[in-house]
Design a protein around this motif. Structure first.
Motif, short mmCIF file in Angstrom:
data_model
loop_
_atom_site.label_atom_id
_atom_site.label_comp_id
_atom_site.label_asym_id
_atom_site.label_seq_id
_atom_site.Cartn_x
_atom_site.Cartn_y
_atom_site.Cartn_z
N ALA A 41 23.04 -40.95 29.83
CA ALA A 41 23.58 -41.48 28.57
C ALA A 41 22.47 -42.18 27.80
O ALA A 41 21.55 -42.77 28.39
CB ALA A 41 24.72 -42.43 28.85
N GLU A 63 30.05 -43.82 23.91
CA GLU A 63 29.44 -43.89 25.25
C GLU A 63 28.94 -45.30 25.55
O GLU A 63 28.79 -45.68 26.73
CB GLU A 63 28.26 -42.92 25.36
N ARG A 89 28.49 -38.35 31.92
CA ARG A 89 28.51 -39.20 30.73
C ARG A 89 29.95 -39.30 30.23
O ARG A 89 30.64 -38.29 30.08
CB ARG A 89 27.60 -38.62 29.65
#
Length: 758
Positions: free
Chosen positions: A751, A652, A675
């Motif tokens: 995130a 991520e 995300r």
């Protein structure tokens, strides 16, 4: 010779001719009644004899003296039929020299069976003579057919009469022959008739039971015709049942060059209806001999898959030598939609590329056949009750794919718009559902219209997702970090200093985002795509374990998705590693892979570390509608769920780090509200083992990262190297549409925050 007598001629009895019966015309000298008139006519028979002559005759003898009359010459000659012949000549008297014949001998025909009763002598008219009276038996009419005609006596001197005692006795009449027994004849006839009918019956039985097949088969080819019953080709549907390709009834137009009178005029009439240049049609209609033979060509296709309406117009023209017959056309409703995936067929409905070729045996039907007897000439119609045999056609099975028609269209549109910004580029995009491994869309650029495949270049018809072999570059780093996590080489909290350059085998490897020797976190190495940090981690992992994880993630072998001609890619065997391979392989060089292989590897990370074979076919639909699910995809564990989750979390950072130390390489791939975990890459393209100019830009990611539902992989190559600027934006649009299309709720939590240089 005495002078001819002037008195009327008498017959043998002394009567005059011309006197009538019953006393009329009686001879005054003898008193004998005469015969004349009708009686005289009835007395003569065809042989010249009279009834009176048949009853007896007077014979005159020689008398003495001058008055004695000479015996006629006819009597001396012994011809008894002479008077009769004279009567037939008209009844005139013979010459004086011949005299009269003995009528009794004429009646008897010379036979000696008559008995003489006595003799008397008379004298008449001064003449002396002897008259012999003969007693004669009754005489049958000379025209009775039951008595044979007496034989003619030979002329000659008369034999002296034999005494009565010396005469031959009268023969007894012969007994009539014994008649055949009618009963025997009846029995014989009955037996013959029965034998004849028995022979006929046996022959009929033999013909009807024993030799019937032989006779029937012998004449069957002359009166039997066969008609092929076409079997429709199976369709290809998307996951919702919408057709991507299916068959429709059509017509083909053909020409018999030997019957075409004016091929140029005919071509001008057909050209606007068939959409084929008149010059091409005229060339096909030209009379020719088939290659390698002396046979004249009597059949040439002018067009295949012609619409029924157009075919009716052509038929109405009634052109000599032009015919129309039933055909089948493959219809592609979307035109270029999933064309590289689905493929196309030949005019004979044979799959040539794509899924049409891969599953040709399943899709094509088995034609049927109808054989029946027909009449002769203009009565070429089935004979009622005649021979008929039908083998029903078996339509082909259909395929239901895992692809989504709407998603395929949008992904194709987005990729085309992005790739249009670069020149002579090649692109690919793949969408995989998690956790099923179903391919929801598989896009290639450039595409083509499957309805007119002949207008596209062969390279444009290839499926780039399975044939576009690339050097994956930095997207391969996720495999290296995943193997290191699984083997305990690193943890999510691992930090170590990273130099700007590292040399292996004499080849320097540098970073595009230099760390300048600072301590760098694993998320930071992924976010800034550090080559140096990845090579150092791979050295701790080791060559053999790295190769093992490459195989676990599905590299180096075809995925078996279902596309024909899928490339296997290539892994560098351990015995071929050089010094530089320790630096190139971990960062995705010296490795050949396809976009689909790399997408499947990221899908294993998204699926809690379990690799699921990507697949396109969801189920097979039989001709009767029976649905058979496709074989279950192959699966295998690659990472533990914890390590897979940790790797997703670190990935991520690629779409989120944006600070004073720099921006992550994948910020352009971020999807608002969701995300996203993924990785950018820059690789190389090889064609037939030769490196191509430019570079391949790629991005593979998953969303929502906390619990991924879909994996999207985008690849773009251009000779100028602009692919990197295309991949991330294309990923963002495709992933965003996919999430909204399936109504995936946005991520509930933002995130995590990552620090590249702690």
């Amino acid at each position: 010779m005495p002078p001819r007598s002037e008195e009327p001629r008498r017959d043998a009895t002394g009567s005059r001719r011309g006197s009538s019966a019953g006393g009329r015309g009686a001879d005054p000298r003898s008193g004998e009644p005469g015969i004349g008139g009708i009686s005289d006519a009835r007395a003569y028979t065809p042989r010249g004899r009279t009834i009176r002559e048949g009853g007896g005759a007077a014979r005159t003898g020689a008398g003495g003296g001058a008055g004695q009359r000479r015996t006629p010459r006819s009597s001396r000659s012994g011809d008894p039929f002479r008077p009769a012949l004279q009567v037939l000549d008209g009844g005139r008297a013979g010459s004086p020299r011949t005299g009269r014949r003995d009528t009794a001998e004429a009646l008897d025909g010379g036979r000696a069976g008559a008995a003489r009763a006595g003799r008397r002598d008379t004298a008449a008219g001064g003449r002396a003579g002897v008259v012999r009276t003969v007693s004669a038996r009754p005489v049958r009419e000379p025209f009775d057919d039951d008595e044979p005609t007496p034989p003619r006596r030979r002329p000659g001197p008369r034999r002296p009469e034999r005494p009565a005692a010396a005469r031959r006795p009268v023969r007894k009449p012969r007994r009539p022959p014994r008649l055949a027994d009618p009963r025997r004849r009846l029995r014989l006839g009955t037996l013959l008739a029965l034998a004849l009918f028995a022979a006929i019956g046996i022959r009929l039985v033999v013909l009807q039971t024993v030799t019937t097949p032989a006779y029937a088969d012998g004449g069957l080819p002359d009166r039997v015709v066969s008609v092929e019953l076409p079997a429709p080709r199976g369709a290809i549907y998307d996951r919702a049942g919408d057709p991507l390709a299916h068959s429709v009834e059509a017509r083909y137009v053909y020409a018999d060059p030997e019957l075409v009178k004016d091929r140029f005029a005919t071509a001008r009439l057909l050209s606007p209806l068939l959409g084929v240049p008149a010059s091409d049609l005229a060339e096909k209609m030209q009379r020719r001999t088939r290659p390698g033979t002396t046979t004249k060509s009597r059949f040439e296709y002018l067009a295949r898959g012609v619409g029924i309406d157009k075919a009716k117009e052509i038929t109405a023209l009634k052109l000599d030598g032009i015919g129309v017959h039933r055909d089948e056309a493959r219809e592609v409703p979307g035109g270029d939609l999933a064309a590289n995936l689905v493929g196309f067929v030949s005019p004979d409905m044979t799959g040539l590329e794509g899924l049409e070729a891969k599953y040709d045996d399943l899709l094509e039907g088995q034609p049927g056949k109808k054989t029946y007897e027909v009449g002769q000439g203009n009565l070429a119609a089935p004979i009622p009750g005649g021979y008929s045999q039908t083998t029903l056609a078996k339509p082909g099975s259909s395929l239901q794919l895992t692809t989504d028609r709407d998603l395929q269209y949008q992904a194709q549109r987005i990729l085309s718009d992005q790739m249009a910004q670069i020149r002579d580029g090649v692109g690919a995009a793949v969408i995989i559902e998690i956790p099923s491994g179903e391919v929801l869309a598989q896009v290639s650029y450039p595409g083509y219209n499957a309805a007119y495949p002949e207008k596209a270049r062969p390279a444009d018809r290839e499926d780039a997702a399975t044939s576009f072999v690339v050097d994956p570059g930095s997207i391969h780093k996720a495999i290296t970090y995943g193997a290191a996590l699984q083997e305990g080489v690193i943890t999510p909290d691992t930090v170590f200093p990273v130099a700007n350059t590292i040399t292996r085998g004499g080849v320097p490897f540098t970073d595009t985002h230099p760390a300048n020797g600072r301590r760098m976190s694993i998320p930071g190495m992924l976010a800034f795509s550090s080559n140096v940090g990845t090579i150092e981690i791979a050295e701790k992992l080791g060559r053999d374990r790295l190769i093992d994880y490459q195989k676990r993630f599905g590299l180096g072998q075809p995925t078996g998705e279902g596309m024909p001609g899928e490339a296997a890619g290539r892994l560098l065997p351990a015995d071929e590693w050089s010094g530089s391979s320790y630096g190139s392989v971990p960062i995705g060089h010296s490795v050949d892979a396809t976009p689909l292989q790399m997408a499947a590897a990221y899908a294993a990370i998204a699926n809690d570390g379990t690799y699921v074979q990507p697949h396109l076919v969801k189920e097979v639909i039989g001709p009767d509608g029976t649905r058979t699910p496709a074989a279950a995809p192959l699966t295998r564990p690659v990472l533990s769920p914890q390590n897979a989750a940790a790797l997703r979390r670190m990935l991520e950072a690629v779409t989120t780090i944006d600070g004073p130390d720099g921006q992550a390489t994948g910020l352009a791939a971020a999807v608002p509200g969701y995300r996203v975990a993924g990785k950018t890459g820059t690789g190389l393209r090889y064609v037939d083992g030769k490196r191509q100019p430019g570079a391949v830009g790629s991005f593979i990611g998953m969303a929502p990262a906390e619990k991924p539902r879909y994996v999207v992989a985008v690849f773009g190559w251009s000779p100028g190297g602009e692919g990197g600027a295309v991949a991330a934006p294309a990923f963002r649009e495709i992933m965003g549409f996919t999430l909204h299309h399936y109504r995936v709720p946005p991520s509930a939590e933002p995130a995590p925050k990552f620090t590249a240089f702690p």
